[in-house]
Design an enzyme around this catalytic site. Structure first.
Site, mmCIF file in Angstrom:
data_model
loop_
_atom_site.group_PDB
_atom_site.id
_atom_site.type_symbol
_atom_site.label_atom_id
_atom_site.label_comp_id
_atom_site.label_asym_id
_atom_site.label_seq_id
_atom_site.Cartn_x
_atom_site.Cartn_y
_atom_site.Cartn_z
ATOM 1 N N GLY A 13 3.557 13.974 -1.434
ATOM 2 C CA GLY A 13 4.654 14.573 -2.196
ATOM 3 C C GLY A 13 6.007 14.041 -1.762
ATOM 4 N N ALA A 14 7.063 14.461 -2.502
ATOM 5 C CA ALA A 14 8.416 13.978 -2.215
ATOM 6 C C ALA A 14 8.834 14.349 -0.795
ATOM 7 C CB ALA A 14 9.406 14.555 -3.231
ATOM 8 N N VAL A 15 8.534 15.574 -0.372
ATOM 9 C CA VAL A 15 8.928 16.008 0.970
ATOM 10 C C VAL A 15 7.982 15.424 2.026
ATOM 11 C CG1 VAL A 15 9.209 18.009 2.486
ATOM 12 C CG2 VAL A 15 10.047 18.097 0.124
ATOM 13 N N ARG A 100 8.025 32.799 4.855
ATOM 14 C CA ARG A 100 9.415 32.843 5.335
ATOM 15 C C ARG A 100 9.917 34.245 5.654
ATOM 16 N NH1 ARG A 100 11.724 28.833 0.795
ATOM 17 N NH2 ARG A 100 11.004 26.853 1.670
ATOM 18 N N CYS A 129 15.678 24.787 0.965
ATOM 19 C CA CYS A 129 16.662 23.706 1.100
ATOM 20 C C CYS A 129 18.104 24.175 0.921
ATOM 21 C CB CYS A 129 16.363 22.598 0.087
ATOM 22 S SG CYS A 129 16.017 23.188 -1.580
ATOM 23 N N GLN A 156 22.070 22.067 -7.958
ATOM 24 C CA GLN A 156 20.888 21.553 -7.285
ATOM 25 C C GLN A 156 20.225 20.385 -8.015
ATOM 26 O OE1 GLN A 156 19.826 26.017 -5.834
ATOM 27 N NE2 GLN A 156 18.250 24.528 -5.340
ATOM 28 N N HIS A 249 21.823 18.490 -2.937
ATOM 29 C CA HIS A 249 22.299 19.784 -3.447
ATOM 30 C C HIS A 249 23.769 19.958 -3.064
ATOM 31 C CE1 HIS A 249 18.340 20.744 -4.562
ATOM 32 N NE2 HIS A 249 18.035 21.687 -3.703
ATOM 33 N N ASN A 322 18.682 17.454 -0.125
ATOM 34 C CA ASN A 322 17.728 18.561 -0.104
ATOM 35 C C ASN A 322 16.353 18.168 0.415
ATOM 36 O OD1 ASN A 322 18.175 17.232 -2.766
ATOM 37 N ND2 ASN A 322 16.236 18.242 -3.264
#
Lengths: 344, 344
Positions: A13-15, A100, A129, A156, A249, A322
């Site tokens: 994935g992107a992250v 979280r 983020c 964002q 962001h 972000n």
């Protein structure tokens, strides 16, 4: 030097890709590394520190022998696999929202509340983020002057919605004259009933709506900020908006401080703040912008102004990548802090 | 029915064209019309109500016999020609910032302060686009509940910077992969020393900076709102940001009311407000967006939420076409109000 077995869950994935990049760039003491994903992405190849790795389908036993597992594959994946990883002795650093707000789970931005790490019971959560960059800028002000109220409006980027959303923005942007009727399938939320074009638009919805009219993204900013700053009495309000920006962001932040302050003191606090870079010289048109912040580690702060009616009120413009400080970098910094604090 | 001789000064600009469209669309009682511009644009042809007109270079004597002159050709042009038009008996409705804060000049949004028109001495100012849409939404709340504070963050379209800025956004958007190094000559301010790409970016500067760190655009929103609402004690703060949106300004507005209110009461006030349309149904993802508001007359309001900490605090998302209600429509509505109120 001690080294560690690392797993990246959601490696394609992107992250996940940024997590790998940050481990390399920061020379994290990796003994061995395993890249995990769903069955759909398993088999892809990833280069890391000069070697090629094959992405493996995640299973509970994938975490045998892992010291640190970086998760960024969606909340349901974290809910399923994070306990399995912990059971096998790993510390999980989870970039999803699954844990979280769990009272047993520290929610950590190392520059702000590193000391919470010692309370972990196996899982440490990486904040949202948009929350991370804001608390990096505001915590020094809260410590120095006290803080009663935050009102933030966000600007964002689409990369927060994944690589497919970036590709959709690209496709829509190429057809300038038909923006209104552009094909839209990803935003505001892939699974939502209605989708809107993001190119040449601003969508005031990120994540789904909660019952109180706020979106989950807005409630994350509100609740996570209070948790990270250890202050339930802090008033926090957020309006979160998606823009046709690829990565980075931006946030228009209004804060009310308890004590008196000057713009110069606020600027100095930004200069002194770890991970923050002051970019604030209006006479030379110097202020942060997402296009310039993309790919960089810092939280950039500019446009610092005293409110014209409330001398304890200040306005700031806060910009950061972000995917970097907002996600992958913060997760790797948590891992580094675990080592520094002798927790792992 | 009485008819009027009308002049449009700045007829070939983005707002001038919209002024002509609004006069046609609203069947304004035009006897004769003259289209004026600088020497550079003189000679162009414009169609109006089925006839073709040639744009003429503006001179003081161009205003002989004119009843109503709509100006939108920049502040210096208004400073030079508006007094000449008034001297010749015209009422000038000026869309620039030249006279807005002049104590002798009414600054009017007809839905909000139509009664100020009777105080005119020849010039009536049309407020800044971002101010107009905000006061349309907020005046009903101020009247019903009282209002102490406004904090607004804007999401503004490039059309506010003219047709050349739109063309620059189009050109930059076509080269997605090189956004950071795109050719930029128009924004944030054409005459400024530095220019930045607007495609895939957010620029926290609209107009030049004033000495207090706010931009002129931000100070316009602050000062004009107090003048239009007749309330110097109202606290107003603004952060103005340019986005890669063609037309349609959006605003994230936080207001503190004097009296208690409910979200339902705020929604009803928007339903009842002239020129405002409530678009607020989160469960069906209904909220205003600039791409959908472009070309429409209304000020659209959605995302109405009570602040979670201050029961008198409310958040609104306000969107309108900055060339229509934000400029040309409001100017033509002022002209209509002059007739309705028997001022002309």
């Amino acid at each position: 030097m001690k080294t560690y077995n690392v797993a990246i869950m959601g490696a394609t994935g992107a992250v996940g890709q940024q997590m790998k990049d940050q481990l390399e760039k920061r020379k994290f003491p990796v003994k061995d590394i395993v890249f995990l994903s769903s069955s759909r992405s398993a088999g892809k190849e990833i280069r890391f520190n000069g070697k090629t790795f094959t992405v493996q389908e995640a299973k509970p036993e994938s975490f045998e022998g892992i010291d640190i597992a970086l998760f960024s594959a969606g909340g349901s994946v974290s809910e399923k696999f994070a306990p399995e990883a912990v059971k096998r002795g790993a510390i999980v650093i989870d970039n999803t929202s699954a844990f979280r707000m769990d009272k047993e789970v520290p929610l950590v931005v190392p520059e702000v509340n590193k000391s919470d790490l010692s309370l972990h019971k196996g899982i440490i959560a990486n904040p949202n983020c948009s929350t991370i960059q804001m608390v990096c800028a505001l915590q020094p002000l809260k410590e120095q002057f006290g803080m009663t109220k935050i009102v933030v409006s966000t600007y964002q980027a689409v990369s927060g919605a994944g690589i497919d959303a970036i590709n959709e923005l690209k496709a829509q942007s190429a057809d300038f004259d038909n923006a209104k009727t552009a094909d839209a399938n990803m935003l505001p939320v892939k699974s939502a009933a209605r989708h809107y074009p993001i190119a040449f638009n601003a969508i005031p919805q990120i994540d789904q709506f909660t019952d109180n009219g706020y979106t989950f993204e807005e409630m994350k900013m509100i609740n996570e900020t209070k948790k990270i700053m250890h202050d339930d009495s802090l008033a926090v309000a957020a309006t979160c908006v998606r823009l046709p920006v690829v990565t980075g962001h931006s946030e228009s932040v209004y804060v009310e401080l308890k004590g008196a302050a000057t713009v110069e003191q606020i600027k100095q606090a930004m200069v002194d703040a770890p991970g923050v870079e002051l970019m604030d010289d209006p006479s030379n048109q110097v202020y942060p912008m997402p296009l310039m912040a993309a790919g960089l580690d810092e939280v950039f702060v500019g446009r610092i102004r005293q409110d014209l009616d409330n001398p304890n009120g200040f306005h700031l413009w806060v910009v950061s990548d972000n995917l970097v400080k907002g996600a992958a970098l913060n997760s790797v910094q948590i891992a580094e802090a675990l080592i520094d604090e002798n927790i792992i």
